[in-house]
Design an enzyme around this catalytic site. Structure first.
Site, PDB file in Angstrom:
ATOM      1  N   LYS A  44       0.745  -1.255  -0.049  1.00  0.00           N
ATOM      2  CA  LYS A  44       0.144   0.224   0.036  1.00  0.00           C
ATOM      3  C   LYS A  44       0.581   1.347   0.057  1.00  0.00           C
ATOM      4  CE  LYS A  44      -3.563  -1.370  -0.498  1.00  0.00           C
ATOM      5  NZ  LYS A  44      -3.778  -1.811  -1.814  1.00  0.00           N
ATOM      6  N   SER A  45       2.275   1.368  -0.501  1.00  0.00           N
ATOM      7  CA  SER A  45       2.916   2.375  -0.504  1.00  0.00           C
ATOM      8  C   SER A  45       3.094   3.019  -1.839  1.00  0.00           C
ATOM      9  CB  SER A  45       4.150   1.978  -0.171  1.00  0.00           C
ATOM     10  OG  SER A  45       4.124   1.427   1.152  1.00  0.00           O
ATOM     11  N   ASN A  48       1.610  -0.032  -7.283  1.00  0.00           N
ATOM     12  CA  ASN A  48       0.904  -0.054  -8.656  1.00  0.00           C
ATOM     13  C   ASN A  48       1.078   1.282  -9.349  1.00  0.00           C
ATOM     14  OD1 ASN A  48      -1.303  -2.646  -8.934  1.00  0.00           O
ATOM     15  ND2 ASN A  48      -0.644  -2.083  -7.132  1.00  0.00           N
ATOM     16  N   HIS A 100       7.195  -7.316  -2.593  1.00  0.00           N
ATOM     17  CA  HIS A 100       7.176  -6.608  -1.311  1.00  0.00           C
ATOM     18  C   HIS A 100       7.873  -7.374  -0.369  1.00  0.00           C
ATOM     19  CE1 HIS A 100       3.379  -4.753  -2.313  1.00  0.00           C
ATOM     20  NE2 HIS A 100       2.431  -5.480  -2.200  1.00  0.00           N
ATOM     21  N   SER A 130      -4.863   2.585   4.192  1.00  0.00           N
ATOM     22  CA  SER A 130      -4.896   2.097   2.829  1.00  0.00           C
ATOM     23  C   SER A 130      -5.097   0.405   3.007  1.00  0.00           C
ATOM     24  CB  SER A 130      -3.692   2.517   1.914  1.00  0.00           C
ATOM     25  OG  SER A 130      -3.847   1.652   0.634  1.00  0.00           O
ATOM     26  N   PHE A 221      -3.852   9.381 -11.161  1.00  0.00           N
ATOM     27  CA  PHE A 221      -5.068   8.664 -10.113  1.00  0.00           C
ATOM     28  C   PHE A 221      -6.057   8.419 -11.177  1.00  0.00           C
ATOM     29  CE2 PHE A 221      -8.428   7.725  -7.222  1.00  0.00           C
ATOM     30  CZ  PHE A 221      -7.946   6.878  -6.576  1.00  0.00           C
ATOM     31  N   GLY A 251      -6.388   7.859  -3.381  1.00  0.00           N
ATOM     32  CA  GLY A 251      -4.950   8.069  -3.919  1.00  0.00           C
ATOM     33  C   GLY A 251      -4.694   9.475  -3.437  1.00  0.00           C
TER      34      GLY A 251
HETATM   35  S1  PPS Z   1      -0.436  -2.949  -3.119  1.00  0.00           S
HETATM   36  O1  PPS Z   1      -1.662  -3.877  -2.955  1.00  0.00           O
HETATM   37  O2  PPS Z   1       0.087  -3.126  -1.986  1.00  0.00           O
HETATM   38  O3  PPS Z   1       0.011  -3.327  -4.374  1.00  0.00           O
HETATM   39  O4  PPS Z   1      -1.114  -1.548  -3.241  1.00  0.00           O
HETATM   40  P1  PPS Z   1      -0.239  -0.239  -3.788  1.00  0.00           P
HETATM   41  O5  PPS Z   1      -0.265  -0.444  -5.258  1.00  0.00           O
HETATM   42  O6  PPS Z   1       1.313  -0.472  -3.112  1.00  0.00           O
HETATM   43  O7  PPS Z   1      -0.645   0.837  -2.895  1.00  0.00           O
HETATM   44  C1  PPS Z   1      -2.444   1.226  -3.187  1.00  0.00           C
HETATM   45  C2  PPS Z   1      -2.641   2.666  -2.883  1.00  0.00           C
HETATM   46  O8  PPS Z   1      -1.993   3.465  -4.064  1.00  0.00           O
HETATM   47  C3  PPS Z   1      -2.804   4.408  -4.293  1.00  0.00           C
HETATM   48  N1  PPS Z   1      -2.468   4.611  -5.822  1.00  0.00           N
HETATM   49  C4  PPS Z   1      -2.337   6.157  -6.421  1.00  0.00           C
HETATM   50  N2  PPS Z   1      -2.247   7.201  -5.762  1.00  0.00           N
HETATM   51  C5  PPS Z   1      -1.989   8.379  -6.379  1.00  0.00           C
HETATM   52  N3  PPS Z   1      -2.136   8.270  -7.898  1.00  0.00           N
HETATM   53  C6  PPS Z   1      -1.907   7.093  -8.484  1.00  0.00           C
HETATM   54  N4  PPS Z   1      -1.861   7.092  -9.869  1.00  0.00           N
HETATM   55  C7  PPS Z   1      -2.196   5.873  -7.609  1.00  0.00           C
HETATM   56  N5  PPS Z   1      -2.287   4.746  -8.121  1.00  0.00           N
HETATM   57  C8  PPS Z   1      -2.390   3.816  -6.827  1.00  0.00           C
HETATM   58  C9  PPS Z   1      -4.008   3.763  -4.250  1.00  0.00           C
HETATM   59  O9  PPS Z   1      -5.457   4.235  -4.463  1.00  0.00           O
HETATM   60  C10 PPS Z   1      -3.745   3.033  -2.830  1.00  0.00           C
HETATM   61  O10 PPS Z   1      -3.986   3.918  -1.969  1.00  0.00           O
HETATM   62  P2  PPS Z   1      -5.169   4.508  -1.057  1.00  0.00           P
HETATM   63  O11 PPS Z   1      -4.757   5.447   0.103  1.00  0.00           O
HETATM   64  O12 PPS Z   1      -5.846   3.384  -0.453  1.00  0.00           O
HETATM   65  O13 PPS Z   1      -6.218   5.274  -2.077  1.00  0.00           O
END
Ligand code: PPS
Length: 292
Positions: A44-45, A48, A100, A130, A221, A251
């Site tokens: 969740k850092s 993606n 991870h 998250s 996002f 995000g």
């Molecule tokens: S995982 O399941 O560990 O692979 O998740 P991960 O991709 O590391 O983290 C998911 C959070 O990243 C946010 N996210 C983004 N934020 C801003 N901009 C973009 N483009 C973006 N892409 C993914 C996603 O919404 C999750 O955060 P939260 O706070 O839950 O919204």
């Protein structure tokens, strides 16, 4: 579905997608190649997000790859079993993987290679929030009883991949190596374009300014949320129940303020101080005004 964990070297992993044998194999036998790139994070850092950025940098801004192929096929998860193993084993050079894994479980062959790691970190309070929401939609983490209990599990490292503190403290030791880039979710939010340029420079990829603009636009996002190849809506249902929630949730930085009580904030700050005290590094989230 009940999520089961097994322990490997004191860390919890969900049995549904990980196995002790695979983790042992990855650590001791997996052969890292010099032109490999690894996107490493605590869950969740921003994994993606980084996968999307690196995909577009490697495709030199050709968006068809990101619009036709799911992200977990473009950039396979190193640690995941099942069909994931084939994706990793058959991946062609230049290979890009996500992981991870904490540093002590990472393939040993990486440390004598020229392969690159991009480590993305995020304010642990936002990671916790998250992950809490993710735990209601995913079968790779146990569904929390309540937020208070989940916070304790997070702080004590009982969640999958263990302690956020140990993860970051392990990987940050690499910070002076030229094949290691430390970047934060907050850096990406603060200046997305600058962060993309920094990632290009690290990867040795020169992109023209209009292509950089395109990478920034395509990895916003909203763009990623509307792209079914990037928003995990096609993830298998034994991993995620997308109807329960959405992967691309908010995000934003600082959503923890909408979830924490003053008492929870003070408690987490105290634990943070205790655990991070010996690390002489200032992080982006340390600079923010984090009062409730
Ligand atoms: S995982 O399941 O560990 O692979 O998740 P991960 O991709 O590391 O983290 C998911 C959070 O990243 C946010 N996210 C983004 N934020 C801003 N901009 C973009 N483009 C973006 N892409 C993914 C996603 O919404 C999750 O955060 P939260 O706070 O839950 O919204």
């Amino acid at each position: 579905m009940d999520t089961e964990y097994f322990q490997h070297k004191g860390i919890n992993f969900a049995s549904i997608v990980y196995s002790k044998e695979r983790l042992d194999y990855l650590e001791n036998k997996f052969q890292v190649q010099d032109d490999d790139v690894y996107i490493v994070t605590f869950p969740k850092s921003g994994t993606n997000w980084m996968m999307e950025i690196v995909s577009l940098i490697y495709s030199k801004g050709d968006i068809s790859w990101c619009h036709q192929v799911p992200n977990y096929i473009r950039i396979p998860w190193l640690d995941v079993c099942g069909p994931g193993i084939k994706l990793v084993d058959e991946c062609q050079s230049p290979r890009i993987f996500s992981s991870h894994l904490p540093i002590q479980m990472f393939p040993k062959s990486f440390f004598s290679s020229k392969a690159k790691v991009i480590y993305t970190a995020r304010d642990p309070k936002d990671v916790l929030v998250s992950l809490y929401h993710f735990a209601h939609m995913s079968h790779v983490i146990k569904t929390p009883n309540n937020f208070d209990e989940f916070m304790e599990d997070f702080l004590q490292g009982r969640v999958p991949f263990g302690s956020w503190f140990d993860h970051i403290k392990g990987w940050i030791q690499m910070k002076n190596n030229c094949n290691f880039l430390f970047i934060t979710y907050e850096d990406l939010k603060r200046d997305h374009r600058e962060a993309v340029k920094k990632i290009c420079a690290f990867l040795g990829k020169e992109l023209e300014e209009p292509i950089i603009d395109l990478v920034v636009e395509q990895t916003s996002f909203n763009m990623m949320k509307s792209n079914n190849m990037s928003n995990n809506s096609s993830a298998p249902d034994y991993i995620m129940n997308v109807q329960n929630n959405i992967f691309m949730r908010k995000g934003i930085n600082g959503d923890w303020k909408n979830h924490f009580t003053q008492k929870q904030k003070e408690y987490m700050d105290t634990v943070y101080q205790e655990k991070m005290n010996d690390l002489n590094v200032k992080f982006t989230w340390d600079e923010n005004d984090d009062s409730l």
